[in-house]
Design an enzyme around this catalytic site. Structure first.
Site, PDB file in Angstrom:
ATOM      1  N   TRP A  19      -3.690  -1.668  19.944  1.00 44.88           N
ATOM      2  CA  TRP A  19      -2.458  -1.722  20.717  1.00 44.88           C
ATOM      3  C   TRP A  19      -2.549  -2.777  21.810  1.00 44.88           C
ATOM      4  O   TRP A  19      -1.612  -3.557  22.019  1.00 44.88           O
ATOM      5  CB  TRP A  19      -2.149  -0.347  21.281  1.00 44.88           C
ATOM      6  CG  TRP A  19      -0.844  -0.171  21.998  1.00 44.88           C
ATOM      7  CD1 TRP A  19      -0.637   0.562  23.133  1.00 44.88           C
ATOM      8  CD2 TRP A  19       0.447  -0.686  21.627  1.00 44.88           C
ATOM      9  NE1 TRP A  19       0.695   0.516  23.490  1.00 44.88           N
ATOM     10  CE2 TRP A  19       1.382  -0.242  22.590  1.00 44.88           C
ATOM     11  CE3 TRP A  19       0.889  -1.498  20.591  1.00 44.88           C
ATOM     12  CZ2 TRP A  19       2.734  -0.579  22.537  1.00 44.88           C
ATOM     13  CZ3 TRP A  19       2.250  -1.835  20.537  1.00 44.88           C
ATOM     14  CH2 TRP A  19       3.149  -1.376  21.494  1.00 44.88           C
ATOM     15  N   LYS A 113      -1.318   6.535  26.195  1.00 45.54           N
ATOM     16  CA  LYS A 113      -0.508   7.717  25.915  1.00 45.54           C
ATOM     17  C   LYS A 113      -1.379   8.969  25.953  1.00 45.54           C
ATOM     18  O   LYS A 113      -1.898   9.417  24.942  1.00 45.54           O
ATOM     19  CB  LYS A 113       0.194   7.572  24.562  1.00 45.54           C
ATOM     20  CG  LYS A 113       1.164   6.392  24.517  1.00 45.54           C
ATOM     21  CD  LYS A 113       1.822   6.236  23.170  1.00 45.54           C
ATOM     22  CE  LYS A 113       2.815   5.083  23.167  1.00 45.54           C
ATOM     23  NZ  LYS A 113       3.486   4.903  21.857  1.00 45.54           N
ATOM     24  N   SER A 143       5.886   2.671  18.193  1.00 47.29           N
ATOM     25  CA  SER A 143       5.416   1.299  17.976  1.00 47.29           C
ATOM     26  C   SER A 143       3.992   1.301  17.453  1.00 47.29           C
ATOM     27  O   SER A 143       3.046   1.506  18.216  1.00 47.29           O
ATOM     28  CB  SER A 143       5.471   0.517  19.303  1.00 47.29           C
ATOM     29  OG  SER A 143       4.905   1.278  20.356  1.00 47.29           O
ATOM     30  N   ALA A 145       0.787  -0.662  16.321  1.00 50.21           N
ATOM     31  CA  ALA A 145       0.260  -1.948  16.762  1.00 50.21           C
ATOM     32  C   ALA A 145       0.445  -3.035  15.702  1.00 50.21           C
ATOM     33  O   ALA A 145       0.861  -4.159  16.013  1.00 50.21           O
ATOM     34  CB  ALA A 145      -1.219  -1.803  17.118  1.00 50.21           C
ATOM     35  N   LYS A 196       3.670  13.817  22.085  1.00 47.31           N
ATOM     36  CA  LYS A 196       3.873  13.506  20.661  1.00 47.31           C
ATOM     37  C   LYS A 196       2.549  13.408  19.919  1.00 47.31           C
ATOM     38  O   LYS A 196       2.486  13.702  18.714  1.00 47.31           O
ATOM     39  CB  LYS A 196       4.700  12.236  20.516  1.00 47.31           C
ATOM     40  CG  LYS A 196       4.091  10.978  21.110  1.00 47.31           C
ATOM     41  CD  LYS A 196       3.271  10.177  20.130  1.00 47.31           C
ATOM     42  CE  LYS A 196       2.662   8.941  20.745  1.00 47.31           C
ATOM     43  NZ  LYS A 196       1.890   8.142  19.790  1.00 47.31           N
ATOM     44  N   ASP A 249       9.314   8.369  19.447  1.00 44.39           N
ATOM     45  CA  ASP A 249       7.868   8.279  19.220  1.00 44.39           C
ATOM     46  C   ASP A 249       7.360   9.482  18.435  1.00 44.39           C
ATOM     47  O   ASP A 249       6.450   9.373  17.613  1.00 44.39           O
ATOM     48  CB  ASP A 249       7.146   8.176  20.564  1.00 44.39           C
ATOM     49  CG  ASP A 249       5.859   7.367  20.469  1.00 44.39           C
ATOM     50  OD1 ASP A 249       5.497   6.954  19.356  1.00 44.39           O
ATOM     51  OD2 ASP A 249       5.224   7.155  21.510  1.00 44.39           O
ATOM     52  N   THR A 253       5.162   9.212  14.896  1.00 45.84           N
ATOM     53  CA  THR A 253       3.772   9.642  14.806  1.00 45.84           C
ATOM     54  C   THR A 253       3.592  10.947  14.044  1.00 45.84           C
ATOM     55  O   THR A 253       2.491  11.241  13.591  1.00 45.84           O
ATOM     56  CB  THR A 253       3.152   9.793  16.209  1.00 45.84           C
ATOM     57  OG1 THR A 253       4.001  10.587  17.017  1.00 45.84           O
ATOM     58  CG2 THR A 253       2.962   8.454  16.876  1.00 45.84           C
ATOM     59  N   ASN A 261      -3.237  10.228  14.988  1.00 49.17           N
ATOM     60  CA  ASN A 261      -3.225  11.660  15.262  1.00 49.17           C
ATOM     61  C   ASN A 261      -2.763  12.470  14.056  1.00 49.17           C
ATOM     62  O   ASN A 261      -3.339  13.507  13.741  1.00 49.17           O
ATOM     63  CB  ASN A 261      -2.346  11.944  16.483  1.00 49.17           C
ATOM     64  CG  ASN A 261      -2.957  11.413  17.758  1.00 49.17           C
ATOM     65  OD1 ASN A 261      -3.852  12.002  18.330  1.00 49.17           O
ATOM     66  ND2 ASN A 261      -2.489  10.246  18.193  1.00 49.17           N
ATOM     67  N   VAL A 284      -9.488   5.866  18.948  1.00 48.43           N
ATOM     68  CA  VAL A 284      -9.323   7.111  19.694  1.00 48.43           C
ATOM     69  C   VAL A 284      -8.048   7.825  19.253  1.00 48.43           C
ATOM     70  O   VAL A 284      -6.978   7.224  19.206  1.00 48.43           O
ATOM     71  CB  VAL A 284      -9.261   6.832  21.211  1.00 48.43           C
ATOM     72  CG1 VAL A 284      -8.979   8.117  21.989  1.00 48.43           C
ATOM     73  CG2 VAL A 284     -10.561   6.201  21.684  1.00 48.43           C
TER      74      VAL A 284
END
Length: 337
Positions: A19, A113, A143, A145, A196, A249, A253, A261, A284
């Site tokens: 990102w 985030k 968004s 990356a 999220k 978002d 996701t 995630n 991460v």
């Protein structure tokens, strides 16, 4: 309409993951002199020599004008900063940046985030505590990356308390394919980005467990209701929660296996151990660390968030997937709210 602002004369992007690299590439392509701070020497060499982040954003060419470095002091010499370090590692990096900046009032747009697990603080609160002179903004929204780096159409929320500062950020990051919508609701923008990720893990569990598309749609809708309850309790604006950094978002996701995630949740739903999943990754998944912090924040605010609570119990190893599903399905019938 947003009045045109003046782009920042120089920009430091702090965080050399996918990102951070995508945002640095975007700003450099906009003609803004941009440096990318990364911790890994291999990333710095790849960006400077091959103009590609082979570790975190392979196959995406980067502008030759983009330069990478490993000095936070040098990064802090820029007029403004995009901060993209994961939430659980943010505090010491912000402290070092403040030192490098001599405590100057630099505009800092937070793009991480998550919520700090040890304190339950939002990233704006961490920034205020560590670097009170900084001028905060929040960039958040649906968004990926790679989409941004490849120039695919994307829209995000850019929240800043000061509209003139927000306009400068819009002028710096905005492009034909990257549309920032200005807001003054920092709490709503950053809360959506944190919640999220937790809900995306739950959506992934539904997918991995094979519970069906109807179940996933219901989970997203009820998860959004949880986010709204928590957001109202913390002072977020309804339009922010229903906008790009909230509902937008969440839809992205919790609907795509490209989400770190959601993909983690899929593996959990298949019965794999969390430690084994994390050991395979060099990125991460913020929802793992944030789940417990969100639950604690909701308890403190008096907001009911059973899905977030369930994810917190799952990643903490307190309950199994089957136990959590049984408990959620056994909840009493109620009015929709």
């Amino acid at each position: 309409m947003v009045n045109p602002g003046t782009p920042f004369a120089s920009l430091g992007v702090v965080g050399g993951g996918a990102w951070g690299t995508a945002l640095a590439s975007l700003c450099a392509a906009n003609g803004v002199p941009t440096t990318l701070w990364a911790r890994e020497d291999a990333v710095i060499r790849a960006v400077n020599d091959a103009h590609e982040n082979t570790a975190f954003l392979p196959g995406v060419p980067l502008p030759e004008s983009l330069k990478a470095l490993n000095s936070l002091g040098m990064a802090a010499e820029n007029e403004a900063l995009l901060f993209v370090v994961p939430a659980q590692f943010a505090r010491p990096v912000l402290a070092e940046l403040r030192s490098g900046a001599g405590g100057r009032a630099i505009p800092v747009a937070l793009c991480s985030k998550g919520i700090e697990r040890a304190t339950g603080m939002l990233m704006t609160e961490v920034l205020h505590e560590v670097w009170p002179e900084a001028e905060p903004a929040v960039l958040s929204g649906p968004s990926f990356a790679r989409d941004v780096a490849l120039g695919m159409p994307t829209a995000v929320t850019l929240a800043a308390a000061d509209r003139d500062l927000g306009s400068r950020w819009v002028a710096t990051v905005g492009a034909a394919h990257f549309r920032p919508y200005l807001s003054d609701d920092l709490t709503g923008a950053e809360l959506g980005g944190a919640v999220k990720n937790v809900l995306a893990i739950a959506a992934g569990v539904v997918e991995g467990k094979g519970l069906g598309e109807s179940a996933r749609a219901a989970l997203i809708a009820r998860g959004f209701a949880e986010f709204q309850r928590l957001g109202v309790a913390l002072g977020a604006k309804p339009e922010t929660m229903a906008g790009l950094s909230g509902l937008g978002d969440l839809i992205l996701t919790a609907s795509s296996a490209h989400s770190r995630n959601m993909s983690l949740g899929i593996e959990l739903g298949k019965g794999r151990a969390l430690d084994d999943i994390l050991a395979e990754r060099n990125t991460v998944s913020e929802g793992v660390a944030t789940a417990g912090a969100i639950h604690a924040l909701a308890v403190k605010a008096g907001a009911e968030t059973p899905i977030c609570e369930a994810v917190a119990a799952l990643v903490a190893g307190e309950k199994s997937v089957d136990e959590i599903i049984a408990a959620l399905l056994a909840r009493p019938f109620r009015s929709e709210a």
